[in-house]
Motif scaffolding. Structure first.
Motif, short mmCIF file in Angstrom:
data_model
loop_
_atom_site.label_atom_id
_atom_site.label_comp_id
_atom_site.label_asym_id
_atom_site.label_seq_id
_atom_site.Cartn_x
_atom_site.Cartn_y
_atom_site.Cartn_z
N ALA A 321 27.26 38.57 50.27
CA ALA A 321 27.10 39.53 48.63
C ALA A 321 27.34 40.81 49.02
N GLY A 322 28.43 41.42 48.21
CA GLY A 322 28.34 42.94 48.19
C GLY A 322 29.19 43.39 49.38
N ILE A 323 29.97 42.54 50.37
CA ILE A 323 30.39 42.99 51.56
C ILE A 323 31.83 42.48 51.58
N MET A 324 32.09 40.92 51.66
CA MET A 324 33.32 40.63 51.62
C MET A 324 33.27 38.89 51.22
N GLY A 325 34.33 38.65 50.59
CA GLY A 325 34.19 37.02 50.05
C GLY A 325 34.80 36.15 51.13
N GLY A 326 34.78 34.83 51.05
CA GLY A 326 34.96 33.83 52.04
C GLY A 326 36.53 33.42 51.81
N LEU A 327 37.06 33.07 53.21
CA LEU A 327 38.54 32.82 53.08
C LEU A 327 39.10 31.52 52.20
N HIS A 328 37.94 30.68 52.46
CA HIS A 328 38.19 29.30 51.37
C HIS A 328 38.58 29.51 49.98
N SER A 329 37.92 30.14 49.37
CA SER A 329 37.93 30.58 47.88
C SER A 329 38.87 31.80 47.49
N GLU A 330 39.36 32.27 48.53
CA GLU A 330 40.41 33.51 48.36
C GLU A 330 41.43 33.17 47.39
N ILE A 331 41.95 34.25 46.52
CA ILE A 331 42.90 34.00 45.31
C ILE A 331 44.22 33.98 46.35
N THR A 332 44.82 32.86 45.86
CA THR A 332 46.29 32.64 46.67
C THR A 332 47.42 32.55 45.74
N PRO A 333 48.48 32.48 46.05
CA PRO A 333 49.68 32.14 45.06
C PRO A 333 49.60 31.04 44.23
N GLU A 334 48.69 30.13 44.70
CA GLU A 334 48.66 28.89 44.04
C GLU A 334 47.35 29.06 43.11
N THR A 335 46.48 29.86 43.16
CA THR A 335 45.46 30.00 42.25
C THR A 335 45.77 29.72 40.63
N LYS A 336 45.00 28.97 40.40
CA LYS A 336 45.10 28.69 38.82
C LYS A 336 44.21 29.30 37.60
N THR A 337 42.80 29.24 38.43
CA THR A 337 41.58 29.61 37.32
C THR A 337 40.65 30.58 38.32
N VAL A 338 40.23 31.53 37.88
CA VAL A 338 39.58 32.72 38.52
C VAL A 338 38.20 33.02 38.10
N LEU A 339 37.25 32.94 38.86
CA LEU A 339 35.83 33.15 38.46
C LEU A 339 35.64 34.82 38.81
N LEU A 340 35.39 35.79 38.01
CA LEU A 340 35.17 37.09 38.20
C LEU A 340 33.86 37.39 38.55
N GLU A 341 33.38 37.98 39.48
CA GLU A 341 31.77 38.44 39.87
C GLU A 341 31.83 39.79 39.76
N GLY A 342 30.72 40.43 38.83
CA GLY A 342 30.38 41.54 38.75
C GLY A 342 28.84 41.48 39.15
N ALA A 343 28.43 42.05 40.08
CA ALA A 343 27.02 41.83 40.58
C ALA A 343 26.31 43.01 41.35
N ASN A 344 25.10 43.02 41.22
CA ASN A 344 24.49 44.22 41.87
C ASN A 344 23.23 43.43 42.62
N PHE A 345 23.45 44.19 43.87
CA PHE A 345 22.72 43.67 44.96
C PHE A 345 21.73 44.88 45.39
N SER A 346 20.76 44.37 46.44
CA SER A 346 19.93 45.16 47.03
C SER A 346 20.60 46.11 48.01
N SER A 347 20.53 47.16 47.76
CA SER A 347 21.34 48.15 48.82
C SER A 347 20.93 47.93 50.13
#
Lengths: 797, 340
Positions: A321-347
């Motif tokens: 959270a708030g640092i870096m996403g995982g490789l597994h669900s990364e956006i790739t040239p094959e990506t068709k559907t995207v879930l967007l996250e706009g979040a707020n975490f404990s600093s």
């Protein structure tokens, strides 16, 4: 924080030069580090079209192009492999200059004259950190047609200034173009233009694509999400790429670029997941389990713990959270559907996790400072709008907004007279209200106070003084007229020990000693190198729990090791003679392990090597003590200090108080410090010296009556010390001994073996009247008699 | 006898002229004037003279003696002067010979600078106070309004002894000590060692030095702060120095500012040292004491206000002497120290 002026001017009108803008923002509190003109160093680079592309007649790896630059056709040789006929490219003409330091002239490549050069982004001055990976090695190719022969840097958006700011940690809101626009508008009294955010076309329903968002940790304050379908991953349009590059971010693909664009625009870090890769098509925000694993986008496997907030699907972590996403669900040239996250975490959590993994990202640097939770929705909606605009996908209807934000509106009252008291300047109430409003604080004047509502992006503002700072910085500290301090006269002075310290430093300087300064923390090996006994008090030292290294890990209990080290270093460098002193502190724990502040004891450490001996040290100390009015010095032979030579070391006592030890350093210790010559050291208790100091001088009348001087020479055993004989002279002198001058110590033929002859001149004087021979003779006899009986001394005739 | 005396006079005066040193002159004196000298032997024959002649000859003998004595003392003075001159000439030495019996010691440039800074503030009525190098987390952070999760509290920024004790990261805890012990009004400075978790390079050292200043009184304002620091800067670096107060952030002051000073190297013209800005950046940090800090020390923040400032002595020393590597300050190379 990089602020490209063109981007900034989308939200606020800029009618000043970049220099004026930078100065204005500096004075209102945004610290400018530099102003960089992007096309600096670029001259005569134009848009050209490759009309013909042929192999070089004599070189396999070169191509010969016919390039149309509007008015003429040029023949240009290139080694690039990414070109085709019809491409629009930046062309450096003959006489062009490039920021990498190239001046372009006509060059012959194996029999073909090249009338210019085709340019890569690197050659145009872009840093490797922002050049997209796929165009890193080739010539830059424009996305579409541009007017031939026109300035290429204009179409690359290089014709602008970028200001670099250092943003203080309390102002995360300024880590965004919009935030800086707000500062700019307030500083220059302009209107802030909010971009209109609206998605035109929404289809289907979000719950057809996802099974929802579950937030299971209190450390995620908000999670705002939308879905994009029919995504077509491709490079971004050129405006988006150049905008990102100018702001220091590398373009990757259209979806990621849009999220980065919005992060830079509003300061809200966003993440895009490949929704089809999520197990259970679900997002769970929770604390990680101990030893849970996640491979992040950078390809590194991270072992998580319960302190880390993670984003997971219903099987495994998919992002920190708030640092870096995982490789597994990364956006790739094959990506068709995207879930967007706009979040707020404990600093705090983001900061600790980022620190633990030594993983600092654009997202973490923002989250760890605290971000406005009301930005989540704005940012995600903005992303949807832009994705739609650039045709990267279709926005799905519906939002999921998990909102756990707590807290109420913060309203702070500001008393105008308090502002005047603190700033020392009279700012009108209207101006104060105006300044606060421009900064986003809704403000009104009511019952003699200004009531200001703190906007959600300004968590740093908590008390009245914070508001006064806002008002003051927009007024400009440089506009405050300076005023002298008023109030009662005060007398400035140093504390007594510092006064004594300065006297000692002056004397030692006069005697030729250099002042040195060494670290308060030393290596634990020092105590061994000094050959200290196992039970020595110096070995009861305090350790740092996080030293820079073993060599800096203990708080020193002695200054001797530092002194020996610096003498050793100087000797190694071939410095013939060094006389040095340091006044510093030792740290003596009251108990171990430490529970309270240690005793910090001030120590005078003196050391030298070269053409000086024990007696030079002794005399140096005597001169210092004399300056401080310290008399009655007694020397006691010290044979048991393992750091020192057993026969050349003394403890210095005054009125029964031990004030230090000095002497020749033990040869074993010298060896431990790789010192070849002889070293003399003194380690003096400065606190005791200060206690004994009596700087007040009282005049004593000059003698009215003549002195009588008598010489005596005595043969004594070798081990009898001069000081002991002098003590007898003084003790038997009836107060009439004014001076004792040692003028000879003789060993040799005239005296027996293991004996020495010691000769003194004794000066007798009375302040009452002229001394008679009888009186002096009686004293001399008493002295000799005492010496005979105590030390079997024999008068030498 | 008259003839004898006359020839004696002539003989004596002639011999005196030929005398070249004092001992010969003494011999001559004895020969003519001594108890067994020639005049005496002539006078011994006086008895043979008639009564009338005796006073005449006596008188003449006295004249001759006086003459000879005069000449001798004249010669003596001349010879004496000559001998003195000869002695002085003989004692001439080579005045260019170099000896090294005495040497001048040198103050460490940083500690000398610290003392100079203190002196400037003492002359403005500030008293010098000191504080320990090992401090409590309370004094170093908590009481100074530093947020609990502030990165400066991390193990990667601050040296710790345990959860409650650390090596002070700035001289600001002395403010807390002074306010708690002395209360308001107050006008103090404090210079000393400070520590941060920084690896050694040419601009960083895990141990460095700061000077802290604090004024607390009724009606102390930012305008007073600016006035005080401007005087200080001009005293330290010269009348032509300009200052620039930039709003900044420190947890313990509100408002806070950083002070830039005209580049000491180019005096504002712009040079590589100041990155062509004409300003020496961030020479001082300052601000109005945060009301929470005053309250933490038991001082009524409504009645009293105050300002505080801090500066890096290492940096000032380096700027002042043109030292480009902070390590030189801690290496104690004698060839470096001998330069100050």
């Amino acid at each position: 924080m990089l602020l490209p002026i063109k981007w900034l001017s989308k939200y606020v009108d800029i009618d000043v030069t970049s220099k004026e803008l930078a100065d204005g923002l500096t004075y209102s509190g945004s610290h400018v580090e530099s102003i960089n003109r992007l096309d600096k160093g670029i001259e005569k680079v134009v848009v050209g079209r490759i009309d013909k592309l042929e192999k070089h007649p004599h070189a396999d790896k070169l191509l010969v192009c016919e390039v149309n630059v509007g008015k003429e056709l040029l023949t240009i040789v290139t080694g690039a492999t990414n070109l085709k006929e019809g491409d629009y490219v930046p062309v450096a003409l003959i006489g062009a200059k490039l920021p990498i330091g190239l001046d372009i002239g006509e060059t012959n490549f194996r029999g073909v004259d090249s009338q210019g050069m085709l340019c890569s982004l690197r050659e145009l001055g872009y840093g490797d950190n922002v050049i997209p990976k796929e165009v890193r090695d080739g010539i830059f190719v424009f996305d579409k047609e541009y007017p031939l022969g026109e300035d290429a840097s204009y179409f690359l958006d290089l014709d602008e200034d970028v200001i670099e700011f250092e943003i203080t940690p309390n102002r995360p809101d300024c880590l965004s173009i919009f935030g800086m626009a707000r500062e700019t508008a307030a500083t220059f009294k302009k209107t802030l233009k909010h971009p209109e955010i609206k998605v035109k076309n929404e289809v289907d329903d979000i719950f057809e694509y996802t099974n929802g968002i579950q937030v299971e940790t209190p450390n995620c304050y908000r999670y705002y999400s939308r879905v994009i379908k029919d995504v077509k991953i491709a490079p971004s349009p050129m405006w988006l790429q150049t905008t990102l590059m100018n702001a220091g971010v590398r373009p990757i693909n259209n979806v990621v670029d849009v999220t980065n664009y919005v992060m830079l625009e509003f300061g809200e870090p966003l993440h895009a997941f490949d929704l089809d890769m999520l197990n259970g098509r679900k997002i769970i925000v929770r604390q990680a389990y101990d030893n849970e694993k996640l491979t992040t986008l950078d390809g590194i496997e991270r072992i998580l713990s319960t302190d880390d907030i993670i984003i997971a699907d219903d099987q495994m972590p998919i992002g920190i959270a708030g640092i870096m996403g995982g490789l597994h669900s990364e956006i790739t040239p094959e990506t068709k559907t995207v879930l967007l996250e706009g979040a707020n975490f404990s600093s705090k959590h983001v900061r600790l996790t980022s620190k633990k993994f030594a993983l600092r990202t654009e997202a973490s640097t923002r989250f760890e400072k605290g971000i406005d939770p009301y930005l989540c929705n704005v940012a995600v909606e903005r992303v949807c709008q832009l994705i739609e605009e650039i045709g990267a996908g279709t926005v799905v209807k519906g939002i999921i907004d998990v909102n756990q934000i707590t807290g109420e509106d913060k309203i702070i009252s500001l008393r105008p007279e308090r502002s005047k008291k603190l700033l020392g300047v009279d700012i009108s109430i209207d101006e104060m209200i105006q300044s606060l409003s421009n900064l986003g604080f809704q403000s009104k004047f009511e019952n003699d106070v200004i009531l200001s509502k703190v906007p959600s992006f300004r968590a740093d503002v908590e008390v009245e003084a914070d508001l006064i700072e806002e008002v003051g910085r927009l007024y400009g500290f440089h506009n405050i007229k300076s005023m002298p301090l008023v109030g009662g006269l005060t007398r400035g002075e140093r504390p007594y020990n510092k006064q004594v310290e300065l006297k000692v430093k002056n004397i030692l300087q006069g005697l030729g000693y250099n002042e040195v300064m060494t670290y308060s923390f030393i290596s634990p090996k020092a105590y061994d190198k000094l050959n200290l006994k196992e039970d020595a008090v110096e070995r009861k030292y305090i350790r740092l729990i996080n030293p820079l290294g073993e060599d800096y890990s203990t708080m020193r209990t002695t200054l001797m090791s530092n002194m020996l080290e610096l003498l050793s270093r100087n000797e190694k460098k071939g410095v013939e003679e060094v006389l040095a002193y340091e006044i510093g502190y030792t740290f003596m724990p009251k108990s171990l392990p430490v529970t309270e502040l240690p005793d910090e004891k001030q120590v005078l450490s003196v050391g030298f090597y070269g053409n000086k001996d024990f007696y030079f040290m002794k005399e140096s100390l005597e001169v210092v003590l004399a300056r401080l009015g310290i008399k009655n010095i007694e020397y006691i032979r010290e044979e048991n200090n393992p750091s020192f030579h057993p026969g050349r070391t003394a403890i210095l006592m005054v009125d029964g108080i031990r004030i230090g030890v000095f002497g020749e350093v033990h040869p074993d210790v010298c060896e431990n410090y790789n010192i070849k010559g002889k070293i003399y050291l003194a380690h003096m208790d400065f606190d005791n010296i200060v206690k004994l100091t009596n700087i007040e001088v009282k005049y004593k009348p000059l003698p009215k009556y003549p002195a009588i001087t008598r010489d005596i020479a005595l043969v004594v055993d070798e081990n009898v010390m001069v000081g002991e004989l002098e003590k007898i002279i003084k003790d038997n002198g009836n107060g009439l001994v004014e001076r004792i001058i040692l003028f000879d110590i003789y060993r040799g033929n005239q005296v027996e073996e293991n004996k020495k002859s010691v000769a003194f001149s004794i000066v007798y004087r009375s302040y009452e009247g002229t001394l008679t021979d009888d009186v002096v003779n009686n004293i001399q006899n008493a002295i000799i008699k005492e010496m005979e009986s105590q030390f079997m001394a024999k008068l030498r005739s | 006898m008259k003839e004898r005396l006359e020839s004696l006079r002539e003989k004596a005066l002639k011999e005196i002229q030929n005398i070249v040193n004092l001992s010969e002159l003494e011999d001559l004196r004895v020969k003519f004037l001594g108890k067994k000298g020639e005049i005496t032997s002539i006078l011994r024959d006086m008895g043979k003279l008639s009564a009338e002649m005796r006073p005449v000859v006596g008188q003449m003998a006295n004249d001759v003696r006086a003459d000879i004595e005069d000449k001798i003392s004249e010669a003596k003075e001349i010879l004496g002067n000559k001998a003195k001159e000869a002695k002085l000439t003989k004692e001439t030495i080579d005045i260019t010979v170099k000896t090294e019996n005495l040497r001048r010691g040198h103050r460490h440039p940083l500690l000398a600078t610290a003392e100079e800074l203190e002196d400037l503030f003492i002359s403005m009525g500030f008293s010098v106070v000191t504080g320990p190098e090992v401090e409590t987390v309370e004094n170093n952070f908590d009481a100074l309004n530093s947020p609990d999760n502030h990165p400066s509290r991390d193990l990667s920024d601050t040296f710790y002894i345990n959860d409650e004790l650390l090596l002070r990261t700035h001289t600001s805890p002395v403010q807390i000590r002074a306010m708690k012990e002395l209360g308001a009004p107050l006008r103090i400075v404090s210079a000393g060692r400070t520590f941060r978790f920084d690896d050694v390079d040419d601009t960083h050292s895990p141990m460095f030095h700061q000077l802290e200043g604090l004024v607390v009184d009724e009606n102390i304002s930012m305008a007073n702060l600016i006035h005080t620091l401007d005087i200080f800067i001009k005293e330290l670096f010269g009348e032509d120095m300009k200052t620039r107060y930039r709003p900044h952030h420190f947890p313990f002051t509100e408002p806070s500012a950083e002070v830039d000073v005209t580049c000491i190297k180019c005096r504002g013209e712009g040079c590589p040292v100041c990155n062509f800005t004409g300003w020496s950046m961030e020479l001082l940090g300052c601000g109005m004491v945060h009301p929470k800090v005053l309250e933490n020390c038991g001082i009524d923040s409504e009645k009293y206000t105050g300002f505080a400032f801090g500066m890096g002595i290492d940096r000032i020393t380096m700027v002042k002497y043109g030292i480009n590597d902070i390590r030189l300050l801690f290496e104690n190379d004698n060839r470096f120290l001998d330069q100050f």
